[in-house]
Design a protein around this motif. Structure first.
Motif, PDB file in Angstrom:
ATOM      1  N   ASP A 380      38.363  32.104  83.755  1.00 46.03           N
ATOM      2  CA  ASP A 380      37.934  32.837  82.506  1.00 46.03           C
ATOM      3  C   ASP A 380      38.929  33.042  81.574  1.00 46.03           C
ATOM      4  O   ASP A 380      38.937  33.088  80.458  1.00 46.03           O
ATOM      5  CB  ASP A 380      37.232  34.114  83.106  1.00 46.03           C
ATOM      6  CG  ASP A 380      35.925  33.936  83.752  1.00 46.03           C
ATOM      7  OD1 ASP A 380      35.309  32.752  83.396  1.00 46.03           O
ATOM      8  OD2 ASP A 380      35.440  34.762  84.555  1.00 46.03           O
ATOM      9  N   VAL A 381      40.195  33.549  82.507  1.00 41.97           N
ATOM     10  CA  VAL A 381      41.311  33.716  81.409  1.00 41.97           C
ATOM     11  C   VAL A 381      41.672  32.454  80.714  1.00 41.97           C
ATOM     12  O   VAL A 381      42.075  32.540  79.566  1.00 41.97           O
ATOM     13  CB  VAL A 381      42.307  34.420  82.453  1.00 41.97           C
ATOM     14  CG1 VAL A 381      43.892  34.558  81.621  1.00 41.97           C
ATOM     15  CG2 VAL A 381      42.011  35.732  83.029  1.00 41.97           C
ATOM     16  N   ALA A 382      41.858  31.434  81.273  1.00 42.22           N
ATOM     17  CA  ALA A 382      42.348  30.164  80.793  1.00 42.22           C
ATOM     18  C   ALA A 382      41.371  29.887  79.516  1.00 42.22           C
ATOM     19  O   ALA A 382      41.801  29.102  78.731  1.00 42.22           O
ATOM     20  CB  ALA A 382      42.467  29.148  81.689  1.00 42.22           C
ATOM     21  N   THR A 383      40.253  30.068  79.674  1.00 44.73           N
ATOM     22  CA  THR A 383      39.376  29.592  78.673  1.00 44.73           C
ATOM     23  C   THR A 383      38.549  30.648  77.755  1.00 44.73           C
ATOM     24  O   THR A 383      37.913  30.520  77.063  1.00 44.73           O
ATOM     25  CB  THR A 383      38.078  28.951  79.521  1.00 44.73           C
ATOM     26  OG1 THR A 383      37.381  29.811  80.368  1.00 44.73           O
ATOM     27  CG2 THR A 383      38.527  27.662  80.073  1.00 44.73           C
ATOM     28  N   LEU A 406      48.982  31.587  78.562  1.00 46.38           N
ATOM     29  CA  LEU A 406      49.573  30.702  77.863  1.00 46.38           C
ATOM     30  C   LEU A 406      48.811  29.556  77.629  1.00 46.38           C
ATOM     31  O   LEU A 406      48.578  28.860  76.562  1.00 46.38           O
ATOM     32  CB  LEU A 406      51.154  30.349  78.140  1.00 46.38           C
ATOM     33  CG  LEU A 406      51.855  31.593  78.398  1.00 46.38           C
ATOM     34  CD1 LEU A 406      53.384  31.086  78.742  1.00 46.38           C
ATOM     35  CD2 LEU A 406      52.131  32.036  76.885  1.00 46.38           C
ATOM     36  N   GLU A 407      48.035  29.054  78.508  1.00 46.44           N
ATOM     37  CA  GLU A 407      47.008  27.914  78.733  1.00 46.44           C
ATOM     38  C   GLU A 407      46.072  28.267  77.738  1.00 46.44           C
ATOM     39  O   GLU A 407      45.637  27.326  76.918  1.00 46.44           O
ATOM     40  CB  GLU A 407      46.649  27.349  80.191  1.00 46.44           C
ATOM     41  CG  GLU A 407      45.860  26.359  80.280  1.00 46.44           C
ATOM     42  CD  GLU A 407      45.583  25.894  81.764  1.00 46.44           C
ATOM     43  OE1 GLU A 407      44.965  24.948  82.085  1.00 46.44           O
ATOM     44  OE2 GLU A 407      45.411  27.065  82.592  1.00 46.44           O
ATOM     45  N   MET A 408      45.830  29.360  77.811  1.00 43.69           N
ATOM     46  CA  MET A 408      44.500  29.860  76.661  1.00 43.69           C
ATOM     47  C   MET A 408      44.990  29.670  75.330  1.00 43.69           C
ATOM     48  O   MET A 408      44.269  29.211  74.359  1.00 43.69           O
ATOM     49  CB  MET A 408      43.921  31.234  77.061  1.00 43.69           C
ATOM     50  CG  MET A 408      43.160  31.980  76.099  1.00 43.69           C
ATOM     51  SD  MET A 408      43.862  32.729  74.860  1.00 43.69           S
ATOM     52  CE  MET A 408      44.854  34.048  75.406  1.00 43.69           C
ATOM     53  N   LEU A 409      46.341  30.238  75.007  1.00 48.08           N
ATOM     54  CA  LEU A 409      46.679  30.123  73.539  1.00 48.08           C
ATOM     55  C   LEU A 409      46.897  28.768  73.253  1.00 48.08           C
ATOM     56  O   LEU A 409      46.731  28.421  71.879  1.00 48.08           O
ATOM     57  CB  LEU A 409      47.981  30.796  73.586  1.00 48.08           C
ATOM     58  CG  LEU A 409      48.247  32.291  73.982  1.00 48.08           C
ATOM     59  CD1 LEU A 409      49.658  32.706  73.852  1.00 48.08           C
ATOM     60  CD2 LEU A 409      47.198  33.072  73.088  1.00 48.08           C
ATOM     61  N   ARG A 410      47.029  27.739  74.026  1.00 50.09           N
ATOM     62  CA  ARG A 410      47.065  26.299  73.593  1.00 50.09           C
ATOM     63  C   ARG A 410      45.756  25.491  73.494  1.00 50.09           C
ATOM     64  O   ARG A 410      45.795  24.511  73.420  1.00 50.09           O
ATOM     65  CB  ARG A 410      48.158  25.625  74.449  1.00 50.09           C
ATOM     66  CG  ARG A 410      47.762  25.021  75.769  1.00 50.09           C
ATOM     67  CD  ARG A 410      48.896  24.236  76.403  1.00 50.09           C
ATOM     68  NE  ARG A 410      48.390  23.602  77.427  1.00 50.09           N
ATOM     69  CZ  ARG A 410      48.794  24.003  78.755  1.00 50.09           C
ATOM     70  NH1 ARG A 410      49.626  25.043  78.760  1.00 50.09           N
ATOM     71  NH2 ARG A 410      48.338  23.461  79.667  1.00 50.09           N
ATOM     72  N   ALA A 485      34.474  41.126  68.450  1.00 45.90           N
ATOM     73  CA  ALA A 485      34.197  39.949  67.770  1.00 45.90           C
ATOM     74  C   ALA A 485      34.120  38.498  68.659  1.00 45.90           C
ATOM     75  O   ALA A 485      33.594  37.760  68.352  1.00 45.90           O
ATOM     76  CB  ALA A 485      35.009  39.588  66.466  1.00 45.90           C
ATOM     77  N   ALA A 486      35.178  38.706  69.766  1.00 41.60           N
ATOM     78  CA  ALA A 486      35.230  37.633  70.545  1.00 41.60           C
ATOM     79  C   ALA A 486      33.876  37.396  71.153  1.00 41.60           C
ATOM     80  O   ALA A 486      33.209  38.201  71.870  1.00 41.60           O
ATOM     81  CB  ALA A 486      36.627  38.066  71.411  1.00 41.60           C
ATOM     82  N   GLU A 487      33.906  36.177  71.619  1.00 40.61           N
ATOM     83  CA  GLU A 487      32.554  35.506  72.521  1.00 40.61           C
ATOM     84  C   GLU A 487      33.121  35.700  73.877  1.00 40.61           C
ATOM     85  O   GLU A 487      32.276  35.867  74.779  1.00 40.61           O
ATOM     86  CB  GLU A 487      32.167  34.156  72.057  1.00 40.61           C
ATOM     87  CG  GLU A 487      31.807  33.916  70.592  1.00 40.61           C
ATOM     88  CD  GLU A 487      31.254  32.750  70.238  1.00 40.61           C
ATOM     89  OE1 GLU A 487      31.347  31.693  71.215  1.00 40.61           O
ATOM     90  OE2 GLU A 487      30.728  32.535  69.060  1.00 40.61           O
ATOM     91  N   LYS A 488      34.331  35.302  74.599  1.00 44.32           N
ATOM     92  CA  LYS A 488      34.555  35.367  75.792  1.00 44.32           C
ATOM     93  C   LYS A 488      35.899  36.136  75.784  1.00 44.32           C
ATOM     94  O   LYS A 488      36.985  35.504  76.357  1.00 44.32           O
ATOM     95  CB  LYS A 488      34.829  33.823  76.272  1.00 44.32           C
ATOM     96  CG  LYS A 488      33.532  33.037  76.115  1.00 44.32           C
ATOM     97  CD  LYS A 488      33.860  31.613  76.689  1.00 44.32           C
ATOM     98  CE  LYS A 488      34.780  30.915  75.745  1.00 44.32           C
ATOM     99  NZ  LYS A 488      35.000  29.440  76.484  1.00 44.32           N
ATOM    100  N   PRO A 489      35.992  37.439  75.781  1.00 48.40           N
ATOM    101  CA  PRO A 489      37.268  38.263  75.776  1.00 48.40           C
ATOM    102  C   PRO A 489      37.326  38.552  77.470  1.00 48.40           C
ATOM    103  O   PRO A 489      36.434  38.584  78.158  1.00 48.40           O
ATOM    104  CB  PRO A 489      36.886  39.433  74.998  1.00 48.40           C
ATOM    105  CG  PRO A 489      35.453  39.584  75.161  1.00 48.40           C
ATOM    106  CD  PRO A 489      34.828  38.186  75.167  1.00 48.40           C
ATOM    107  N   VAL A 490      38.682  38.776  77.590  1.00 48.36           N
ATOM    108  CA  VAL A 490      39.142  39.175  79.171  1.00 48.36           C
ATOM    109  C   VAL A 490      40.049  40.188  78.694  1.00 48.36           C
ATOM    110  O   VAL A 490      41.052  40.170  77.988  1.00 48.36           O
ATOM    111  CB  VAL A 490      39.761  38.061  79.704  1.00 48.36           C
ATOM    112  CG1 VAL A 490      40.468  38.538  81.155  1.00 48.36           C
ATOM    113  CG2 VAL A 490      38.645  36.955  79.977  1.00 48.36           C
ATOM    114  N   ILE A 491      40.109  41.380  79.355  1.00 52.19           N
ATOM    115  CA  ILE A 491      40.983  42.549  79.584  1.00 52.19           C
ATOM    116  C   ILE A 491      41.730  42.339  80.932  1.00 52.19           C
ATOM    117  O   ILE A 491      41.068  42.318  81.838  1.00 52.19           O
ATOM    118  CB  ILE A 491      40.288  43.636  79.328  1.00 52.19           C
ATOM    119  CG1 ILE A 491      39.554  43.912  78.164  1.00 52.19           C
ATOM    120  CG2 ILE A 491      41.301  44.945  79.630  1.00 52.19           C
ATOM    121  CD1 ILE A 491      38.767  45.172  77.841  1.00 52.19           C
ATOM    122  N   VAL A 492      43.073  42.300  80.626  1.00 52.41           N
ATOM    123  CA  VAL A 492      43.874  42.298  81.934  1.00 52.41           C
ATOM    124  C   VAL A 492      44.595  43.729  82.095  1.00 52.41           C
ATOM    125  O   VAL A 492      45.450  44.215  81.164  1.00 52.41           O
ATOM    126  CB  VAL A 492      45.035  41.285  81.689  1.00 52.41           C
ATOM    127  CG1 VAL A 492      46.080  41.310  83.134  1.00 52.41           C
ATOM    128  CG2 VAL A 492      44.342  39.891  81.611  1.00 52.41           C
TER     129      VAL A 492
END
Length: 723
Positions: A380-383, A406-410, A485-492
Motif C-alpha cells: 500500500d505504501v509503495a503504490t 522512495l519507490e512510491m515517489l518514482r 484529495a488523494a485517492e490512495k493516501p497512507v499515513i505513517v
C-alpha cells in the motif's frame, strides 16, 4: 498477446520484455546487467536473441506467406541479434534463443569472450567463487578457451569505497548495476563510470558511500568486484551453511539468508520477498551481525558465596533459582522480555504468568496505544499516491519502509510476476527516474527522508497528528487538503508520534483516517511488538511494569539490559554478559534470533517465520526452554513446554498455523490485548552497542566460555559492579 519462443506459443501480458518471454517458455538467457528491481539498460549485451515480427498491409491485414488455409503471417526478422532485456515482446513476435539459434549461440559466446578479455584469472582467491554469475555463464555459454595471449589490464584490487564495501576494479565488468541501484532505489547518485574504454572504472566523487543501504551493491554485483568487507575472506560459498530466515532488528521483517561456517555467523545477504523488502536490506541488518559469534554466553553462570559468578550446569542453575526464590511468593516474580521475542515465546511467558499468578509482566519496547484505523501494508505504501510521515525517523525505526516510500515517489511501479518469478526486465522501470516529491509530506523532526519530501513541516511528538487534523498554518492546511484529495493516501506514524500516546490520540488518528480515506501504518516499537501486543503481556492491576523493575521483589529478565536488577533475586537470560547480567544472581545463556525457530509479526501484521542457523551456542537455550527450566525451579507446570505446544496454543486461540507459514508470510489480523502505561519513552536505535563489534575485534576477543563446559574461568564480578 501471442508470442512464439523457440517454437513454443505463449500467451503473455502486454509490455512483457523478450527476456522474460524466453524464461516464461522454460528457456534460458544469460545476462549480467539486468536485475529484477532495476531498469533494463542492455549494457552487457549477453542476452542476445533473434527476433522477428509480422507486418501489416496498408489495409490493416497481415502480410501473409503460403497459400490457402496454410497461409500464415510472414515473420520479418531483424538482421542481427538484439538485446532481449530492452526489447518489448509484441503480438505475433517470434523469438529464438541460443537453444534453437546457432547465430545467437555464437554471438553470446563472442560477447562472453569480450567480457573476459581483461578479467583477472583469480577465481581461486575470489570471495565470489562458486557463486559467480560470470563463472556460471562462461561455462555455459563461453568458448571454454581464450584466443588472447596479451596481459590483461591492471587496476586497484583492494580499493575501499567505504568502511564496509571493497572494490576490486580489475574484476568489474561494467554492468552498471551498482550505479543504477543508487540512482533508482535509495535515490543517491554517488557512483558513476569514470574514464573510457579499457580504462573505465566506477568510483564516487564524495570519497565514500552513504550509510543506510550501501551494502546491497555487494549482493547485486554479478562478479567479485564489490565485496562485503565484514565477511571478506571468511569462507567459500560452498563452505557456508545457508539458512533463509527473517531479520528481527526492526519491525519490517526483511527476508535474509544467514551464512554460517564452523558454527560462526560469517555473512548475511538479502533474500527476496516481493511483499516486504523486495531484494534489499539495510546496512545494520547486513553488517551488524558480528555480535552473534563474539563473546557469547554458552553456559549458565551462578553467583557463589564469594559474590562472584561461576560457570555452572543447567541443573546447578535451576537449583540456585530454587534456593534464591525459596520463601518468595510466586506471584511476586516479575517476568520481563524483549520485544524481539517470537510469538511462540510470548505465549510461553503468558502461560507461565498464568500459572504463577504474577501481576508483574511486561515486554519492552512497546507503546501503550492501540489503533483502530485501517492498517496499511508495505505494498500500500509503495503504490500510494500520497504518503504523510508523522514523527518518524525511518532510518532508525524501519529503514526498508523508507525504500518503499522512495519507490512510491518514482511511480510505485512494482515489477510483474511470472512463473519464473519476478520479471527480470520490467520495461516500465527507467534510469534516473523522476521522483514526484509532492507525493511525500513529512511532519516532524529532520531525518534522512526529509530531503525527499515536497512538504516539510517541523512538529514535535503527537502534535503532528492533532495539528494536521486541526491545521493552524498554511502548510498544514495544504497538507490536509492534499490528503483529502488523494485517492490512495497512507499515513505513517513513528516513535515521536506514538510515545506516550493514549486513547484520545487513537481517536484522533481514526478520525483523520475516516475523514481522508487514508490507511495508517504505525511503526511498532520493537521487531515483534505487534505480535506480542496480541497477548496479555502487560502489567495486571497493581503490577509492576518494566519501568519499575528495581522495585520488583524478584525478576526474570530475558534479552533486556536496563542496567539495574530487582531488589531481590534476579535471573537474567541473555546472549552476552551485559551490565544487567553482571549484577544478576543467575545468568542463563540465550539464543540470538538467528538461531531460533518461531514466528514474528512485522509492522504490517504479516506473520513471518524464523529458521535456525547453524551457529555454535554451547548450552544456550531459547526463551521457551528457559521458561520451562524456570517453571521447574518454581515447581509449576505450564501449558507451553516446547515450540509445537506453543504453536498448538496459537492455533486454538487465534486460528494460526504457525508451523506452515508461507515463505512470503501471510497477513493475519490479531486481536488487541489490554494495554498499560509504560512510564518510559522509547528512543529507536537500529545500531545497538553490541552490534558495533567489528570483525577485527571479533578475531581478538576471547569468548567468555572459550574453554567450554565447566572449565570456564571464574569471573571476578561483584554485585552492582561495572567491570
Amino acid at each position: 498477446m501471442k508470442v512464439v519462443v523457440d517454437g513454443v506459443e505463449l500467451d503473455l501480458p502486454a509490455g512483457t520484455s523478450a527476456i522474460d518471454a524466453v524464461f516464461q517458455s522454460g528457456g534460458d538467457v544469460p545476462y549480467f546487467c539486468a536485475h529484477k528491481y532495476l531498469s533494463p539498460v542492455g549494457a552487457c549485451r549477453m542476452c542476445l536473441v533473434e527476433s522477428g515480427s509480422p507486418r501489416k498491409n496498408p489495409d490493416g491485414t497481415f502480410v501473409m506467406e503460403g497459400e490457402g488455409d496454410a497461409a500464415t503471417p510472414k515473420i520479418f526478422w531483424f538482421p542481427k541479434p538484439m538485446a532481449s532485456c530492452t526489447m518489448q515482446a509484441t503480438e505475433g513476435m517470434h523469438i529464438r534463443s541460443a537453444k534453437t539459434s546457432p547465430v545467437v549461440a555464437k554471438a553470446q559466446a563472442g560477447m562472453m569472450e569480450f567480457t573476459l578479455l581483461n578479467h583477472p584469472l583469480d577465481c581461486p582467491t575470489c570471495d565470489k567463487g562458486g557463486a559467480c554469475e560470470l563463472q556460471d555463464r562462461a561455462f555455459e555459454y563461453g568458448y571454454g578457451a581464450s584466443r588472447f595471449g596479451f596481459d590483461r589490464r591492471h587496476a586497484d584490487k583492494h580499493y575501499p569505497l567505504s568502511e564496509y564495501v571493497i572494490l576490486d576494479q580489475e574484476r568489474c565488468i561494467h554492468c552498471k548495476r551498482c550505479v543504477r541501484y543508487f540512482e533508482e532505489v535509495p535515490g543517491q547518485e554517488v557512483l558513476d563510470f569514470i574514464e573510457r574504454g579499457g580504462h573505465t572504472f566506477i568510483d564516487t566523487e564524495e570519497g565514500g558511500l552513504p550509510t543506510g543501504f550501501q551494502g546491497n551493491i555487494t549482493d547485486i554485483c554479478p562478479v567479485g568486484a564489490l565485496l562485503d568487507n565484514v565477511a571478506r575472506f571468511r569462507g567459500r560459498n560452498w563452505e557456508y551453511d545457508h539458512t533463509p530466515t527473517t531479520c528481527t532488528l526492526c519491525p519490517v521483517g526483511c527476508s535474509i539468508t544467514v551464512d554460517a561456517r564452523n558454527g560462526r555467523l560469517e555473512r548475511i545477504v538479502a533474500g527476496e520477498n516481493r511483499d516486504v523488502n523486495e531484494a534489499w536490506i539495510c546496512d545494520a541488518g547486513r553488517f551488524g551481525h558480528s555480535f552473534a559469534s563474539a563473546d557469547r554466553l554458552t553456559v549458565p553462570l551462578v553467583r557463589g558465596e564469594d559474590g562472584q559468578l561461576h560457570a555452572a550446569t543447567w541443573d546447578d542453575a535451576i537449583n540456585a533459582i530454587n534456593r534464591g526464590l525459596a520463601g518468595q511468593n510466586m506471584d511476586d516474580l516479575a517476568l520481563y522480555i524483549g520485544s524481539d521475542s517470537t510469538l511462540e515465546e510470548g505465549l510461553a511467558l503468558e502461560s507461565l504468568a498464568e500459572q504463577t499468578g504474577t501481576k508483574h509482566v511486561d515486554h519492552w519496547p512497546r507503546y501503550e496505544v492501540s489503533l483502530t484505523a485501517p492498517a496499511a501494508t508495505l505494498t500500500d505504501v509503495a503504490t500510494a499516491d500520497l504518503v504523510v510521515v508523522i514523527g518518524a525517523d525511518l532510518g532508525e525505526e524501519a529503514p526498508v519502509l523508507e525504500l518503499r516510500i522512495l519507490e512510491m515517489l518514482r511511480g510505485g511501479i512494482l515489477p510483474a510476476e511470472f512463473d519464473h518469478g519476478t520479471a527480470i526486465a520490467d520495461l516500465r522501470l527507467i534510469e534516473r527516474p523522476v521522483r514526484k516529491l509532492e507525493k511525500l509530506i513529512v511532519i516532524g523532526q529532520e531525518s534522512r527522508l526529509w530531503t525527499h519530501a515536497g512538504t516539510r513541516i517541523p512538529a514535535n511528538g503527537m502534535s503532528g497528528v492533532t495539528r494536521l487534523a486541526t491545521p493552524d498554518t498554511d502548510d498544514l492546511r495544504a497538507a490536509l487538503k492534499a490528503l483529502e484529495a488523494a485517492e490512495k493516501p497512507v499515513i505513517v506514524l513513528g516513535a515521536d508520534a506514538l510515545n506516550g500516546a493514549s486513547g484520545s490520540f487513537a481517536s484522533a488518528v481514526a478520525g483523520l483516517a475516516a475523514r481522508t480515506g487514508a490507511k495508517v501504518m504505525a511503526i511498532p516499537a520493537g521487531p515483534n511488538s505487534r505480535g506480542l501486543a496480541a497477548l496479555n503481556l502487560v502489567p495486571r492491576a497493581g503490577g509492576l511494569g518494566y519501568a519499575q523493575l528495581a522495585q520488583a521483589p524478584a525478576a526474570f529478565i530475558s534479552r533486556l539490559d536496563p542496567g539495574v536488577t530487582a531488589r531481590g533475586f534476579t535471573v537474567v537470560h541473555d546472549t552476552h554478559l551485559t551490565a544487567t547480567a553482571q549484577r544478576a544472581d543467575v545468568v542463563l545463556p540465550a539464543l540470538t534470533n538467528y538461531e531460533k525457530r518461531g514466528t514474528t509479526v512485522n509492522l504490517e501484521g504479516r506473520l513471518l517465520s524464523l529458521s535456525q542457523a547453524a551457529l555454535s551456542s554451547g548450552e544456550a537455550a531459547d526463551l521457551i526452554r528457559t521458561l520451562g527450566a524456570l517453571a521447574e525451579a518454581l515447581g509449576v507446570r505450564t501449558k507451553v513446554r516446547g515450540l509445537k505446544s506453543a504453536q498448538a496454543l496459537a492455533a486454538a486461540r487465534f486460528g494460526l498455523k504457525l508451523d506452515s507459514v508461507p515463505e512470503r508470510g501471510v497477513i493475519h489480523p490479531l486481536p488487541s490485548a489490554p494495554t498499560a502505561p509504560t512510564a518510559l519513552t522509547h528512543t529507536p536505535r537500529l545500531w545497538t552497542e553490541r552490534m558495533q563489534v567489528r570483525r577485527d575485534d571479533v578475531e581478538r576477543a576471547e569468548h567468555i566460555n572459550s574453554l567450554g563446559g565447566m572449565t570456564l574461568p571464574m569471573l571476578s564480578i561483584q554485585p552492582g559492579g561495572d567491570d
